[in-house]
Design a protein around this motif. Sequence first.
Motif, short mmCIF file in Angstrom:
data_model
loop_
_atom_site.label_atom_id
_atom_site.label_comp_id
_atom_site.label_asym_id
_atom_site.label_seq_id
_atom_site.Cartn_x
_atom_site.Cartn_y
_atom_site.Cartn_z
N TYR A 111 0.85 -1.19 0.00
CA TYR A 111 0.00 0.00 0.00
C TYR A 111 0.89 1.24 0.00
O TYR A 111 2.11 1.13 0.09
N CYS A 112 0.27 2.40 -0.13
CA CYS A 112 1.02 3.66 -0.22
C CYS A 112 2.08 3.56 -1.32
O CYS A 112 3.25 3.92 -1.13
N ARG B 282 3.91 4.50 -4.81
CA ARG B 282 4.10 5.68 -5.65
C ARG B 282 5.29 5.46 -6.57
O ARG B 282 6.29 4.85 -6.18
N ARG C 30 7.84 7.75 -9.07
CA ARG C 30 8.28 9.10 -9.43
C ARG C 30 9.24 8.96 -10.62
O ARG C 30 10.15 8.16 -10.59
N GLU D 153 -2.37 12.55 -8.85
CA GLU D 153 -2.91 12.78 -7.51
C GLU D 153 -3.17 11.45 -6.82
O GLU D 153 -3.49 10.46 -7.48
N ASN D 154 -3.08 11.42 -5.49
CA ASN D 154 -3.36 10.20 -4.75
C ASN D 154 -4.83 9.81 -4.84
O ASN D 154 -5.16 8.63 -4.92
N ALA D 155 -5.71 10.79 -4.79
CA ALA D 155 -7.15 10.53 -4.85
C ALA D 155 -7.60 10.60 -6.31
O ALA D 155 -7.67 11.67 -6.89
N TYR E 214 -4.16 1.47 -1.28
CA TYR E 214 -4.50 2.47 -0.27
C TYR E 214 -3.55 3.65 -0.41
O TYR E 214 -2.34 3.47 -0.57
N HIS E 215 -4.10 4.88 -0.35
CA HIS E 215 -3.31 6.11 -0.43
C HIS E 215 -3.85 7.14 0.57
O HIS E 215 -4.27 8.21 0.19
N ASP F 85 -3.87 9.71 4.09
CA ASP F 85 -3.04 10.82 4.56
C ASP F 85 -1.84 10.34 5.39
O ASP F 85 -0.87 11.08 5.57
N CYS G 242 0.18 7.90 4.57
CA CYS G 242 1.18 7.24 3.73
C CYS G 242 2.52 7.96 3.81
O CYS G 242 2.59 9.18 3.93
N TYR H 126 5.90 8.44 1.63
CA TYR H 126 6.42 8.28 0.27
C TYR H 126 7.90 8.62 0.16
O TYR H 126 8.48 8.54 -0.91
#
Length: 138
Positions: A2-3, A5, A7, A93-95, A122-123, A125, A127, A129
């Motif tokens: 989860y979390c 990302r 880049r 965006e996460n959401a 799951y993303h 607040d 999380c 990164y």
Amino acid sequence: MYCVRARYGATDEPGVVSVYNVATQPDGEFTSITGSASAPNASAPGSLVVEFPGQPDGSYWVLDTDYTSWSAVYSCDNFGGLAVEFGWVLARENAVTEDVYNRAMSNFAKYGIDTSLFQKFYHGDDCVYDEPETPQRS
């Protein structure tokens, strides 16, 4: 995990971008890996080769994107006779709104890709990164 990302960044090598992936594992441990992506065929810029240390190179296809907020990405490779498939809805965006999610997901269906096993990450607040700092010993 989860979390999760990814880049992407510029490199000194033309046509190559850096890829930095992070996630939290089920046991709560932070994990990260850095690699690169390139489009070896200029006439097919949505067809990418992604490389991570100690991992076989992956073939990725950008199925669709709006160039500002989301992309639908698919990978299917054969490793020793085993077909491995992945699909991602990448967003800035996460959401992700349901509209963006549905637009991206429709691309998988358009190409006949089964999404029944897709999972949303799951993303929240809470999380993390960025690599947690390790306390220095004195």
